[in-house]
Motif scaffolding. Structure first.
Motif, short mmCIF file in Angstrom:
data_model
loop_
_atom_site.label_atom_id
_atom_site.label_comp_id
_atom_site.label_asym_id
_atom_site.label_seq_id
_atom_site.Cartn_x
_atom_site.Cartn_y
_atom_site.Cartn_z
N ARG A 91 5.72 7.04 3.77
CA ARG A 91 5.19 7.21 4.65
C ARG A 91 5.05 5.46 4.43
NH1 ARG A 91 2.82 10.79 7.01
NH2 ARG A 91 4.50 13.11 7.61
N GLU A 92 4.04 5.43 3.15
CA GLU A 92 3.19 4.12 3.18
C GLU A 92 4.67 2.84 2.17
OE1 GLU A 92 0.16 3.40 2.44
OE2 GLU A 92 0.20 4.75 4.46
N GLY B 234 7.14 2.49 4.53
CA GLY B 234 7.77 2.32 5.03
C GLY B 234 8.21 3.14 6.10
#
Length: 285
Positions: free
Chosen positions: A82-83, A85
Motif C-alpha cells: 500500500r505504501e 500506492g
C-alpha cells in the motif's frame, strides 16, 4: 485473463527491498496473489518459545502459534505494498479458502473455496495470503508442514486457473547442486515435473516435495526464481512444453476439490466471479 499468482517462499525481513523496482502496478493488470512465508527463523523461534512453556506442547495450540509467523508476514507485506500506492489486503489461509484434513502440523488440503479472495481480486487489489495454513472441519487452524507456503501457492494457482505460479527463493533457480554448498553450480533453465520431484526427494530445499507433486498432478507450470533480481530462473513443466489447459474442478459440495473422483465433479455458474474464458465454459459453484 486468468490471474497470475506469485509466491514468495522466503520473505525479506524488511519485506520490500528499497533498492528493488517492484512493478506491482503493472502486475495488477494480471491480478496478483502473493503467498508469503514467515520471515527468517521466525518459525523456529516460535517452536522454541512453545517448548519453554511446555515440555510437550499440544499439537492444536502449536499449529495456532506457528500460523502467526505467516500472518505477520502477510499483514506487513500488504502494508508495504500500500505504501507503494497499490491497493492490497492480507488474508489468512482460511479466509483464502484453504480447507484441510489430517493431523496438526502436516495437514493436507481437502478443498479450496476462494470466495473472499476472488472478491478482493475483482476490486482490484493485490491479495497477500498467509501460506502454510488452513482450517479443518472443526474450525481449527492447521499447518501444512515445512515449506507449506509452496503448497498453498500451487493450490491457489490450480484452483483459480493461473497461467503459472512463481516461486521466489534465495537461489537463482533449480541447479545441478546446492549453490550455497557448491559455488557456481549450473542453473537449469527448464526441468520437468518428475525431475523436480526427484530433486526434492533427494533433499533439495528449493521446493516442498508435496508442492512439487501437486504442480505435476494439477499441471501448474512453475517459475522458480531469485527474490533478489529478475534474471534467469527455472521453468518447471511437462515435456513437451504445453500451456495449461485451464479448468479446475468443483465438487458437488461446493469449492474446488483437487482429489474428488471425476464422477463427483460438475460444472456450475460464475456469477459474481472473474470471468476468463475457461471459467465461463466450465464454471464455478
Amino acid at each position: 485473463m486468468p490471474p497470475c499468482y506469485l509466491q514468495h517462499r522466503r520473505v525479506y525481513t524488511n519485506h520490500l527491498n528499497p533498492d528493488t523496482n517492484y512493478d506491482f502496478a503493472g502486475a495488477l493488470g494480471r491480478q496478483v496473489v502473493a503467498v508469503v512465508s514467515a520471515t527468517g527463523s521466525t518459525t523456529d523461534e516460535l517452536i522454541r518459545r512453545a517448548h519453554r512453556v511446555s515440555a510437550t506442547p499440544a499439537a492444536r495450540e502449536l499449529d495456532l502459534l506457528m500460523a502467526t509467523g505467516e500472518l505477520a508476514s502477510a499483514a506487513l507485506m500488504a502494508m508495504a505494498v500500500r505504501e507503494l500506492g497499490v491497493p492490497a489486503s492480507a488474508l489468512p489461509g482460511w479466509q483464502a479458502g484453504i480447507h484441510t484434513h489430517g493431523p496438526y502440523g502436516v495437514a493436507r488440503a481437502r478443498a479450496v473455496r476462494p470466495d473472499q479472495l476472488l472478491q478482493r481480486l475483482c476490486r482490484p487489489e493485490v491479495v497477500v495470503v498467509a501460506g502454510c495454513q488452513g482450517v479443518d472441519r472443526d474450525g481449527d487452524v492447521t499447518t501444512l508442514g515445512r515449506g507449506g507456503s509452496d503448497a498453498t501457492a500451487v493450490l491457489l494457482a490450480a484452483a483459480l486457473g493461473a497461467p503459472h505460479c512463481e516461486i521466489y527463493t534465495d537461489v537463482d533457480g533449480v541447479c545441478v547442486a546446492d549453490p550455497r554448498v557448491v559455488p557456481g553450480a549450473r542453473r537449469l533453465a527448464v526441468v520437468s515435473y518428475p525431475d523436480l520431484i526427484r530433486i526434492a526427494e533427494a533433499g533439495a530445499a528449493v521446493m516442498q516435495l508435496r508442492a512439487a507433486r501437486m504442480a505435476r498432478d494439477f499441471g501448474v507450470p512453475l517459475h522458480v526464481r531469485s527474490s533478489f533480481h529478475d534474471e534467469g530462473g527455472t521453468w518447471v513443466r511437462a515435456r513437451p512444453a504445453r500451456k495449461p489447459t485451464g479448468p479446475c474442478c468443483a465438487s458437488r459440495t461446493g469449492g474446488w476439490n483437487p482429489w474428488a473422483p471425476a464422477r463427483h465433479r460438475s460444472p456450475c455458474s460464475t456469477a459474481g466471479r472473474p470471468d476468463p474464458s475457461w471459467m465461463s465454459r466450465y464454471g464455478w459453484r
